[in-house]
Design a protein around this motif. Sequence first.
Motif, PDB file in Angstrom:
ATOM      1  N   LEU A 108      -5.071  -1.516  16.327  1.00  0.00           N
ATOM      2  CA  LEU A 108      -6.100  -1.631  15.301  1.00  0.00           C
ATOM      3  C   LEU A 108      -5.487  -1.549  13.905  1.00  0.00           C
ATOM      4  N   ALA A 109      -4.608  -0.559  13.708  1.00  0.00           N
ATOM      5  CA  ALA A 109      -3.964  -0.401  12.403  1.00  0.00           C
ATOM      6  C   ALA A 109      -3.128  -1.628  12.067  1.00  0.00           C
ATOM      7  N   GLY A 110      -2.406  -2.141  13.067  1.00  0.00           N
ATOM      8  CA  GLY A 110      -1.610  -3.343  12.848  1.00  0.00           C
ATOM      9  C   GLY A 110      -2.469  -4.547  12.530  1.00  0.00           C
ATOM     10  N   ALA A 111      -3.644  -4.633  13.177  1.00  0.00           N
ATOM     11  CA  ALA A 111      -4.560  -5.743  12.915  1.00  0.00           C
ATOM     12  C   ALA A 111      -5.076  -5.694  11.486  1.00  0.00           C
ATOM     13  N   VAL A 112      -5.364  -4.482  11.002  1.00  0.00           N
ATOM     14  CA  VAL A 112      -5.828  -4.338   9.613  1.00  0.00           C
ATOM     15  C   VAL A 112      -4.705  -4.733   8.651  1.00  0.00           C
ATOM     16  N   VAL A 113      -3.466  -4.374   8.991  1.00  0.00           N
ATOM     17  CA  VAL A 113      -2.320  -4.757   8.162  1.00  0.00           C
ATOM     18  C   VAL A 113      -2.231  -6.273   8.057  1.00  0.00           C
ATOM     19  N   ARG A 114      -2.366  -6.958   9.206  1.00  0.00           N
ATOM     20  CA  ARG A 114      -2.290  -8.425   9.192  1.00  0.00           C
ATOM     21  C   ARG A 114      -3.471  -9.026   8.446  1.00  0.00           C
ATOM     22  N   MET A 115      -4.663  -8.450   8.661  1.00  0.00           N
ATOM     23  CA  MET A 115      -5.877  -8.975   8.033  1.00  0.00           C
ATOM     24  C   MET A 115      -5.792  -8.907   6.511  1.00  0.00           C
ATOM     25  N   THR A 116      -5.208  -7.828   5.997  1.00  0.00           N
ATOM     26  CA  THR A 116      -5.148  -7.615   4.552  1.00  0.00           C
ATOM     27  C   THR A 116      -3.861  -8.145   3.931  1.00  0.00           C
ATOM     28  N   GLY A 117      -2.969  -8.685   4.762  1.00  0.00           N
ATOM     29  CA  GLY A 117      -1.699  -9.196   4.239  1.00  0.00           C
ATOM     30  C   GLY A 117      -0.799  -8.098   3.723  1.00  0.00           C
ATOM     31  N   SER A 118      -0.848  -6.924   4.397  1.00  0.00           N
ATOM     32  CA  SER A 118      -0.103  -5.755   3.915  1.00  0.00           C
ATOM     33  C   SER A 118       1.217  -5.525   4.640  1.00  0.00           C
ATOM     34  N   GLY A 119       1.667  -6.523   5.384  1.00  0.00           N
ATOM     35  CA  GLY A 119       2.867  -6.342   6.198  1.00  0.00           C
ATOM     36  C   GLY A 119       4.097  -5.944   5.421  1.00  0.00           C
ATOM     37  N   MET A 120       4.194  -6.382   4.163  1.00  0.00           N
ATOM     38  CA  MET A 120       5.342  -6.015   3.332  1.00  0.00           C
ATOM     39  C   MET A 120       4.939  -5.013   2.257  1.00  0.00           C
ATOM     40  N   GLY A 121       3.895  -4.244   2.532  1.00  0.00           N
ATOM     41  CA  GLY A 121       3.453  -3.225   1.581  1.00  0.00           C
ATOM     42  C   GLY A 121       4.518  -2.187   1.309  1.00  0.00           C
ATOM     43  N   CYS A 122       5.378  -1.960   2.292  1.00  0.00           N
ATOM     44  CA  CYS A 122       6.551  -1.106   2.131  1.00  0.00           C
ATOM     45  C   CYS A 122       7.781  -1.971   2.411  1.00  0.00           C
ATOM     46  N   PRO A 123       8.671  -2.147   1.451  1.00  0.00           N
ATOM     47  CA  PRO A 123       9.805  -3.051   1.649  1.00  0.00           C
ATOM     48  C   PRO A 123      10.904  -2.486   2.543  1.00  0.00           C
ATOM     49  N   ASP A 124      10.895  -1.155   2.746  1.00  0.00           N
ATOM     50  CA  ASP A 124      11.927  -0.511   3.550  1.00  0.00           C
ATOM     51  C   ASP A 124      11.270   0.231   4.711  1.00  0.00           C
ATOM     52  N   TRP A 125      12.110   0.753   5.605  1.00  0.00           N
ATOM     53  CA  TRP A 125      11.620   1.469   6.790  1.00  0.00           C
ATOM     54  C   TRP A 125      12.674   2.496   7.189  1.00  0.00           C
ATOM     55  N   PRO A 126      12.316   3.745   7.566  1.00  0.00           N
ATOM     56  CA  PRO A 126      10.964   4.256   7.767  1.00  0.00           C
ATOM     57  C   PRO A 126      10.286   4.758   6.489  1.00  0.00           C
ATOM     58  N   LYS A 127      11.069   4.924   5.398  1.00  0.00           N
ATOM     59  CA  LYS A 127      10.453   5.350   4.149  1.00  0.00           C
ATOM     60  C   LYS A 127       9.754   4.170   3.499  1.00  0.00           C
ATOM     61  N   CYS A 128       9.106   4.440   2.381  1.00  0.00           N
ATOM     62  CA  CYS A 128       8.364   3.401   1.673  1.00  0.00           C
ATOM     63  C   CYS A 128       8.753   3.452   0.203  1.00  0.00           C
ATOM     64  N   PHE A 129       9.519   2.457  -0.241  1.00  0.00           N
ATOM     65  CA  PHE A 129      10.123   2.468  -1.572  1.00  0.00           C
ATOM     66  C   PHE A 129      11.013   3.704  -1.744  1.00  0.00           C
ATOM     67  N   GLY A 130      11.567   4.179  -0.622  1.00  0.00           N
ATOM     68  CA  GLY A 130      12.432   5.349  -0.670  1.00  0.00           C
ATOM     69  C   GLY A 130      11.705   6.672  -0.663  1.00  0.00           C
ATOM     70  N   TYR A 131      10.380   6.647  -0.585  1.00  0.00           N
ATOM     71  CA  TYR A 131       9.555   7.849  -0.584  1.00  0.00           C
ATOM     72  C   TYR A 131       9.092   8.179   0.830  1.00  0.00           C
ATOM     73  N   LEU A 132       8.995   9.472   1.132  1.00  0.00           N
ATOM     74  CA  LEU A 132       8.376   9.889   2.390  1.00  0.00           C
ATOM     75  C   LEU A 132       6.872   9.667   2.321  1.00  0.00           C
ATOM     76  N   ILE A 133       6.296   9.960   1.167  1.00  0.00           N
ATOM     77  CA  ILE A 133       4.883   9.658   0.899  1.00  0.00           C
ATOM     78  C   ILE A 133       4.870   8.547  -0.147  1.00  0.00           C
ATOM     79  N   PRO A 134       4.256   7.406   0.169  1.00  0.00           N
ATOM     80  CA  PRO A 134       4.369   6.216  -0.685  1.00  0.00           C
ATOM     81  C   PRO A 134       3.882   6.426  -2.114  1.00  0.00           C
ATOM     82  N   PRO A 135       4.392   5.629  -3.036  1.00  0.00           N
ATOM     83  CA  PRO A 135       3.905   5.683  -4.423  1.00  0.00           C
ATOM     84  C   PRO A 135       2.462   5.202  -4.506  1.00  0.00           C
ATOM     85  N   THR A 136       1.782   5.674  -5.516  1.00  0.00           N
ATOM     86  CA  THR A 136       0.373   5.294  -5.713  1.00  0.00           C
ATOM     87  C   THR A 136       0.170   4.436  -6.954  1.00  0.00           C
ATOM     88  N   SER A 137       1.239   4.282  -7.733  1.00  0.00           N
ATOM     89  CA  SER A 137       1.126   3.447  -8.936  1.00  0.00           C
ATOM     90  C   SER A 137       2.430   2.700  -9.155  1.00  0.00           C
TER      91      SER A 137
END
Length: 348
Positions: free
Chosen positions: A28-57
């Motif tokens: 379900l979560a993956g389907a929402v990611v595909r539906m919203t085009g959020s697959g590259m919302g985080c460019p790295d893995w497992p962190k997100c932009f180098g953050y454990l908790i993603p940036p908000t701005s």
Amino acid sequence: MNALLLYFKSKFPKITKITLISVYLIFLAGAVVRMTGSGMGCPDWPKCFGYLIPPTSEAQITWQPNKTFKKGMIIVKDEVLFVAQNDIKTTQNFAVENWKKYTKHDYAKFNKYHTWTEYINRLASVLSGFVFIFLILGSIKYWKTKKSITLLSFFAFFLMGFEAWLGKTVVDTNLKPTVITIHMVVGLIIVGILIYLNFIVSERKKTVQYHALFNKLLIASVIFSIIQIAMGTQVRQFIDEQVKQFGFENKQYSLLNPSFKFYFHRSFTIAIVLVNFGMFYINQIKNLGYKLVNWIVFLIFLETITGILMYYAEFPIGTQATHLLAGAILFGLQFHLWMQSRKVNVRV
């Protein structure tokens, strides 16, 4: 420790159900990611932009003077991703020697909604991983009496680790279609293993009857669903490419000049409908007792309706996620019915 393992063994049927639900939550979560085009919302893995908790701005990942960045943090500068080589306190000028270009892909955009959608998808996978640990613990005590339960549980856990690696590969390859398809198919294999585990450890009354043709149609339906879902991921990737080209707001171009894969995916629905309605017909006239067949027919109807809406109504919100999740649940129900059919002894 022994008492703990015995406890998990006693709860094993329930654990298999919870584990299965957790996998479907990932779908379900993956389907929402595909539906919203959020697959590259985080460019790295497992962190997100180098953050454990993603940036908000965007300001958090934009280079600025007199700002501190931790080692491994990723910024966007001049539409290029850079990774901090060490802990950095910036000066008035951008010091290139402190940064390294992120070369795994060239996707350098930030959208906080996409970022957090992708992050929630990853959190669902992490939570499911913990549930799989309980599955492993519950299976250990079966080793002496039924080794297959332990082996299959460990194999499912291994496949979850493989899925995590595939998730990283999906990000690193900027949503490469082949990797996405493998990612989806492996998820279906995990579903099949969990359904099989639940089936062999749960006590079930023989309320259904065996029918040779019904069983053959069931096998065909399982195979057809895997093919259709795999092909659907390829079609979805074509849509993503169209979205990149024309923009998310121009959904009317999502299926402009589609490839053969789309037409195969659409036309193959006819074969799926015929096979599953054949199962429904045999179940009714022979009174075989497979109640889940009714749900299968409903899901086939839901899949067809959402597919039509996506094509003719420019992808109304929720249709893509519903289409993908319904397909995964459909496969699970078909596989479960096959388990029932092949185990019953009464033949008609």
